[in-house]
Design an enzyme around this catalytic site. Structure first.
Site, PDB file in Angstrom:
ATOM      1  N   PRO A   1       0.769  -1.173   0.135  1.00  0.00           N
ATOM      2  CA  PRO A   1       0.077  -0.161   0.236  1.00  0.00           C
ATOM      3  C   PRO A   1       1.005   1.268  -0.039  1.00  0.00           C
ATOM      4  CG  PRO A   1      -0.736  -1.536   1.850  1.00  0.00           C
ATOM      5  CD  PRO A   1       0.417  -2.115   1.321  1.00  0.00           C
ATOM      6  N   LYS A   2       0.386   2.411  -0.856  1.00  0.00           N
ATOM      7  CA  LYS A   2       1.140   3.490  -0.831  1.00  0.00           C
ATOM      8  C   LYS A   2       0.717   4.425   0.363  1.00  0.00           C
ATOM      9  CE  LYS A   2       2.496   7.504  -3.641  1.00  0.00           C
ATOM     10  NZ  LYS A   2       2.028   8.586  -2.425  1.00  0.00           N
ATOM     11  N   TRP A   3       1.771   4.547   1.257  1.00  0.00           N
ATOM     12  CA  TRP A   3       1.586   5.525   2.432  1.00  0.00           C
ATOM     13  C   TRP A   3       2.008   6.817   2.202  1.00  0.00           C
ATOM     14  CZ3 TRP A   3      -0.232   3.447   6.714  1.00  0.00           C
ATOM     15  CH2 TRP A   3      -0.133   1.955   7.064  1.00  0.00           C
TER      16      TRP A   3
ATOM     17  N   GLY B   1      -3.173   4.408  -3.081  1.00  0.00           N
ATOM     18  CA  GLY B   1      -2.722   3.672  -4.330  1.00  0.00           C
ATOM     19  C   GLY B   1      -1.689   2.295  -3.837  1.00  0.00           C
TER      20      GLY B   1
END
Length: 351
Positions: free
Chosen positions: A28-30, A177
């Site tokens: 997951p994009k942090w 994203g």
């Protein structure tokens, strides 16, 4: 401090991709504060994305590093603040942590404690790990952290189907994203060797004003965007600012017929709701002059955005096209998609 990888280190970055590529490792994009953490015994330094130290702003992270990470290590991750009102993250609360007063920092470290989410390791003991394949570094990282504390490891999968599910499931404030990484890739500071796949949506917004460009009043710095809320108030939702300089100057002339006095404008001093002036002390704007040129709220623009942070666009919206066919009154929050909620624990590795 004497480590095999010494500060400062430019974090390895990612470049945008239009779709999720196959054959990668996915996370997951942090969207918190990027942090490379150096620990050598009792010494801890937290380097930001621009390599500036920021450990003074997060004393609870320093304490967690001293309590939960090996005595000599360098790790890469993200500092986040969980929301107290919903299941996602609170980026505004995170921004408030960067404060000059130590007493304020200490208070906020208790009221809105931050967490550290890790996704890479650069060094352990006397060993520089940056030349190892990412998949191997990930295995080392997983051996360093015990789940459930203030330091966690981001979830990861090699399944394209799962990554596609995450792309929708983990959407929201701070998770916008998916990041795709090469299992065989080495750590390359400052290089965009990873791929990020972000959400992008469009919205039709009212252009209710603009801020002059920093070079002078003969150019537009940013268009101020508004949406009507359920009470009929035109709320400020963000800005669009991606224009070449020549176009910025043309916009001043094109928008001149729409310039109106502030008095009577939806965003004058007596207006209800959030306005550009009311927002002048929030986020990154401390000390900046955020005065604006009011425009008659009759012009509609289509912009692209990734996701919302509360009632505003999280990032600068991208200009797409003018919409002369749209009535400004139709530009409401109702057109925006509602992201699927998620539990923070679902975005962290459990083993």
């Amino acid at each position: 401090m004497t480590l095999p990888v010494m500060p400062p280190v430019d974090p390895m970055l990612s470049k945008s991709a239009p779709s999720i590529p196959p054959g990668k490792l996915y996370e997951p994009k942090w969207d918190g504060f990027r942090a490379i953490v150096f620990r050598d015994g009792d010494s801890v330094e937290i380097g930001s994305r621009n390599t500036k130290p920021m450990q003074r702003y997060f004393p609870e992270i320093v304490e967690a590093v001293l309590s939960y990470l090996p005595e000599r290590c360098v790790v890469d991750g993200e500092i986040i603040v969980p929301s107290s009102t919903h299941s996602g993250l609170d980026f505004d609360a995170l921004l408030q942590r960067v404060h000059p007063a130590e007493s304020r920092v200490r208070l906020l470290s208790v009221e809105t404690p931050a967490l550290l989410v890790l996704f890479d390791v650069l060094a352990l003991g006397d060993d520089d790990l940056t030349g190892l394949p990412f998949a191997q570094r990930r295995s080392v990282l997983e051996s360093l952290v015990t789940p459930g504390g203030p330091i966690s490891i981001t979830a990861q999968t090699s399944s394209l189907d799962v990554a596609t599910q995450w792309f929708s499931q983990f959407e929201g404030a701070g998770l916008d994203g998916v990041v795709a990484k090469d299992p065989a890739g080495v750590y390359e500071p400052g290089k965009r060797t990873m791929q990020k796949i972000k959400h992008e949506r469009t919205a039709d917004c009212v252009v209710a004003g603009y801020r002059p460009h920093k070079s002078g009043d003969d150019a537009v710095g940013s268009l101020l965007l508004g949406l009507y809320n359920s009470s009929g108030t035109l709320a400020s939702v963000g800005v669009s600012a991606s224009f070449p300089m020549a176009r910025r100057r043309e916009l001043v002339t094109e928008l001149a017929p729409l310039v109106v006095p502030l008095e009577g404008h939806p965003w004058d001093y007596s207006a209800l709701g959030r306005t550009p002036r009311e927002a002048a002390g929030s986020r990154w704007s401390a000390g900046k002059d955020l005065s604006f040129v009011p425009l008659s709220p009759t012009l509609v623009v289509e912009v692209a955005y990734d996701h919302m942070e509360g009632d505003r666009f999280r990032h600068t919206a991208q200009f797409r096209r003018w919409r002369p066919d749209r009535d400004p009154s139709s530009c409401t929050y109702a057109q925006l998609e509602e992201p699927v909620s998620y539990a923070l624990k679902d975005v962290l590795a459990t083993s």
